[in-house]
Design an enzyme around this catalytic site. Structure first.
Site, short mmCIF file in Angstrom:
data_model
loop_
_atom_site.label_atom_id
_atom_site.label_comp_id
_atom_site.label_asym_id
_atom_site.label_seq_id
_atom_site.Cartn_x
_atom_site.Cartn_y
_atom_site.Cartn_z
N ASP A 101 4.37 -1.30 -3.15
CA ASP A 101 3.45 -2.42 -3.20
C ASP A 101 4.29 -3.69 -3.32
OD1 ASP A 101 0.98 -3.91 -3.74
OD2 ASP A 101 1.70 -3.98 -5.80
N ASP B 181 2.97 -7.40 -4.41
CA ASP B 181 2.65 -8.31 -5.51
C ASP B 181 2.70 -7.60 -6.86
OD1 ASP B 181 1.37 -10.99 -4.14
OD2 ASP B 181 1.05 -9.19 -2.93
#
Length: 279
Positions: free
Chosen positions: A78, A80
């Site tokens: 991922d 953020d």
């Protein structure tokens, strides 16, 4: 099982205490990393170790001794609050004076309290009319890699493992990070920009939990491997589906719902904390 302990301080006394709780033999891997061997794992022991490690600010992982970095062929991350320290959409919103409103929606979505598509549509709509130069400002002025990211990626690449950045964030950032870090694959949402302004809309399919999972599976198929040969790292509820199909799932500074379901949680050390687990 082996019990791997790691922290940011050279607190061997805390590691020794936890090794004694686990009735294991403590071996120094570095000044801040230890391996306890010969552990008979149980739910009761895990709960005891979890509590002791939280107090000592140590990360822990129960690992089978035979697991090696070479067992894996893909690292999916991922973006953020995982590979990078910020939530890009919150920082973009700050340029509109709307960070508190957008950040509140982001937090609820990451905790799994809001459906991701709805939350993204609501947040992006608030950005309507913002000059697209704000994206460059966020990248230049606020975006930082998470602790240990570069060390982790150096080791991952040296092991011949491919890298995928799959994000519910935006292609503006993933494209730049891909080039900067030499990543192999990226997939993210595309913000619509007309006449240099954000329209408040996303182009095409929203990269939600299902799309993240499908992306990991698609890249695995392209590489001719099973998802069990993938390491997947994330922090929010929208990462859970792709984490569930992985051979090793890593919750990084994650929400409680994610920590509870991941193979490993890194709450204190950096992203390179996965490396002592697989040596």
């Amino acid at each position: 099982m082996n019990l791997i302990l790691q922290g940011l301080s050279q607190d061997r006394a805390a590691a020794t205490h936890i090794a004694n709780l686990a009735s294991g033999r403590l071996i120094d891997l570095s000044a801040t990393t230890w391996r306890c061997e010969g552990i008979a794992m149980s739910d009761a022991l895990k709960a005891e170790i979890d509590s002791a490690c939280h107090i000592a600010k140590l990360d822990y992982a129960f690992m089978t001794p035979e697991r090696q970095l070479s067992d894996f062929k893909l690292l999916a991350m991922d973006m953020d609050s995982t590979l990078i320290t910020i939530e890009c959409i919150d920082e973009i919103a700050d340029m509109q004076g709307l960070k508190p409103q957008v950040a509140a929606i982001t937090e609820a979505a990451m905790r799994g309290e809001l459906e991701f598509n709805e939350s993204l549509i609501r947040r992006v709509a608030l950005l309507k009319g913002l000059d697209a130069s704000a994206l460059e400002r966020v990248y230049d002025e606020r975006l930082q890699l998470s602790m240990g990211a570069e060390k982790m990626l150096t080791a991952i690449k040296a092991a011949g493992i491919k890298t995928l950045l799959v994000s519910g964030g935006f292609t503006f950032f993933t494209a730049r990070i891909k080039k900067r870090l030499g990543l192999d694959y990226t997939h993210a949402n595309e913000l619509e920009i007309v006449d240099g302004k954000l329209t408040g809309k996303v182009i095409g399919e929203i990269v939600n939990a299902d799309v993240k999972q499908r992306t990991v599976e698609r890249i695995c198929t392209e590489l001719g491997i099973l998802p069990a040969a993938a390491i997947v790292m994330g922090d929010g509820a929208n990462d859970l589906k792709m984490m569930r199909v992985a051979g090793l799932s890593v919750a990084f500074r994650a929400k409680p719902v994610v920590r509870a379901q991941a193979s490993v949680a890194l709450n204190f050390v950096g992203l390179d904390g996965i490396l002592p687990l697989l040596t």
